[in-house]
Design an enzyme around this catalytic site. Structure first.
Site, short mmCIF file in Angstrom:
data_model
loop_
_atom_site.label_atom_id
_atom_site.label_comp_id
_atom_site.label_asym_id
_atom_site.label_seq_id
_atom_site.Cartn_x
_atom_site.Cartn_y
_atom_site.Cartn_z
N ASP A 107 0.86 -1.19 0.00
CA ASP A 107 0.00 0.00 0.00
C ASP A 107 0.89 1.24 0.00
OD1 ASP A 107 -3.14 0.76 1.28
OD2 ASP A 107 -1.54 2.27 1.23
N ASP B 153 -4.00 2.38 -4.99
CA ASP B 153 -2.63 2.36 -4.43
C ASP B 153 -2.29 1.08 -3.67
OD1 ASP B 153 -3.89 2.76 -1.93
OD2 ASP B 153 -2.26 4.05 -1.24
N GLU B 154 -3.08 0.01 -3.86
CA GLU B 154 -2.72 -1.22 -3.14
C GLU B 154 -2.95 -2.47 -4.00
OE1 GLU B 154 -5.39 -2.28 0.12
OE2 GLU B 154 -6.74 -0.71 -0.57
N1 DCP Z 1 -8.61 8.43 -0.82
C1 DCP Z 1 -9.67 9.33 -0.93
N2 DCP Z 1 -10.61 9.42 0.06
C2 DCP Z 1 -10.53 8.64 1.17
C3 DCP Z 1 -9.48 7.70 1.30
C4 DCP Z 1 -8.52 7.63 0.28
O1 DCP Z 1 -9.74 10.05 -1.93
N3 DCP Z 1 -11.47 8.74 2.12
C5 DCP Z 1 -7.59 8.39 -1.88
C6 DCP Z 1 -6.43 9.28 -1.52
C7 DCP Z 1 -5.35 8.35 -1.06
C8 DCP Z 1 -5.63 7.09 -1.86
O2 DCP Z 1 -7.06 7.06 -2.04
O3 DCP Z 1 -4.05 8.86 -1.31
C9 DCP Z 1 -5.17 5.82 -1.20
O4 DCP Z 1 -5.87 5.61 0.02
P1 DCP Z 1 -5.19 5.08 1.33
O5 DCP Z 1 -6.25 4.72 2.27
O6 DCP Z 1 -4.16 4.05 0.99
O7 DCP Z 1 -4.48 6.37 1.96
P2 DCP Z 1 -3.05 6.99 1.64
O8 DCP Z 1 -2.29 6.21 0.65
O9 DCP Z 1 -3.25 8.43 1.29
O10 DCP Z 1 -2.34 6.98 3.05
P3 DCP Z 1 -1.69 5.73 3.81
O11 DCP Z 1 -0.25 6.05 3.93
O12 DCP Z 1 -2.38 5.70 5.14
O13 DCP Z 1 -1.98 4.50 3.00
MG MG Z 2 -2.10 4.15 0.84
#
Ligand code: DCP
Ligand code: MG
Length: 370
Positions: free
Chosen positions: A17, A115-116
């Protein structure tokens, strides 16, 4: 002594992720904002903005900012943060670069979100070999994109997913065979994918706080409280999960939903958030070279009452304008004025878009909100 012929080799699943994905992509593109609190989402309009945070950098998380939080709240937590609108086509391109890299290792592969992804590394035969490959993968993604990710390696998909989150950012957590239940036991039940605030409260109310409590709980009583889901929950807590890493053949629908941090009955907020869902779904649609014919809007009220409304168009389309106007129409038809916990948008009845035309995202140049 040779290997024990009766011992079956373990399943070894990797989950990867990306760390603060949208925000990290922006920081990679703009060196001047690296190391700063960066918030991706709606325009904060000096604290009066509607809409929510999509994600934020870890520097912004130190101020308490989180995904799905109202952007106005993010602004009051950290007014000097760099606020940026999302650039979905850039994130989609970066995502496919990462996924191509992962697929290239030749193991069974499954992308689960932008992203995963999972890889089934069982053919490697040992957790130490899998750990070595995990390090190599982290390095090659870093070299290819400049981005960091967190990885979990475990005997099941769910444990691998929980493990990838365990030491974010830039983490690598390896849970070997036989260690799953003891790894899970001290973690709060909220760490189980799919357990939200509400289920967490329900579990807490019967004395289940961490996953170990859940593992020890009487299954029959769990079934009484949670129906069939109780059995599944209990198995997860014990580290049992047979689900396989499978590349999905043919996407059947594309969907997005947003849960509000606080229930809202503000139409302007709903409209802005629906627009974000439209952009997100549309990006996936175009990225997958797909057109849709049916769209469904979902609303969940306080207390978990959920309503959906669908519309099927005359023709297949990938028009963002059409998607937006239909989605906003359905939202207005569906919404009765009560407070809402979640809204969602799904497109289905998909077909491959093999026409030559491409739909260009007219988002234009993307500058920080001033
Ligand atoms: N995303 C979004 N709204 C949300 C959750 C996520 O638009 N409520 C989008 C933005 C994030 C992407 O999806 O960058 C990936 O979600 P993740 O939950 O993996 O969150 P991040 O990658 O941003 O942070 P982490 O480091 O916790 O994985
Ligand atoms: Mg993420």
């Amino acid at each position: 002594m040779g290997p024990d012929p009766h011992k079956t080799s373990p399943r070894i699943i990797l989950h990867l992720d990306m760390d603060s994905f949208y925000a990290s992509v922006e920081m990679q593109k703009r060196p001047e904002i690296r190391g700063k609190p960066v918030v991706i989402g709606a325009d904060p309009k000096n604290g009066k903005g509607r809409g929510v945070v999509a994600t934020c950098s870890y520097e912004a998380r130190a101020f308490g900012i989180r995904s799905a939080m109202p952007i106005s709240q993010a602004f009051s937590l950290c007014p000097h943060a760099v606020f940026l609108p999302p650039d979905f086509s850039l994130y989609a391109r970066t995502s496919s670069e990462i996924m191509t890299c992962l697929r290239g290792y030749g193991f069974p592969f499954q992308q689960v979100s932008i992203d995963e992804a999972f890889l089934d590394l069982s053919p490697l035969g040992s957790f130490s070999a899998a750990g070595g490959l995990a390090r190599e993968i982290k390095t090659s993604i870093r070299i290819a994109t400049g981005l960091y990710c967190s990885v979990g390696v475990a005997p099941t998909k769910i444990v691998a997913k929980i493990a990838s989150e365990f030491q974010k950012p830039d983490g690598l957590t390896i849970v070997e065979e036989g260690q799953a239940a003891s790894f899970l036991a001290p973690l709060p039940v909220r760490k189980i994918p799919g357990i939200g605030k509400k289920s967490e409260q329900e579990l807490n109310s019967i004395g289940i706080r961490n996953i170990g409590d859940l593992a020890e709980y009487d299954v029959q009583r769990l079934i009484t409280g949670f129906g069939h889901g109780g059995v599944a929950l209990h198995e997860i807590a014990l580290g049992i999960d047979e689900s396989e890493v499978k590349e999905r053949d043919g996407v059947k629908s594309v969907s997005r939903e947003t849960t509000f941090e606080q229930d809202t009955d503000d139409l302007a907020t709903l409209v802005v958030v629906m627009d974000t869902l439209v952009k997100d779904v549309h990006r996936d649609l175009v990225g997958g070279e797909l057109r849709f014919r049916t769209l469904t809007v979902k609303i969940r009220y306080e207390g978990f009452v959920t309503k959906t409304r669908a519309k099927t168009l005359m023709h297949y389309t990938d028009s963002k304008r059409m998607l937006r106007s239909s989605a906003q129409d359905l939202l207005r038809i569906l919404w009765g004025g009560s407070r809402i916990r979640l809204i969602g948008l799904r497109v289905s009845s998909l077909e491959k878009n093999d026409a030559c035309q491409t739909t260009l995202d007219s988002s234009g140049s993307q500058e920080p909100f001033s």
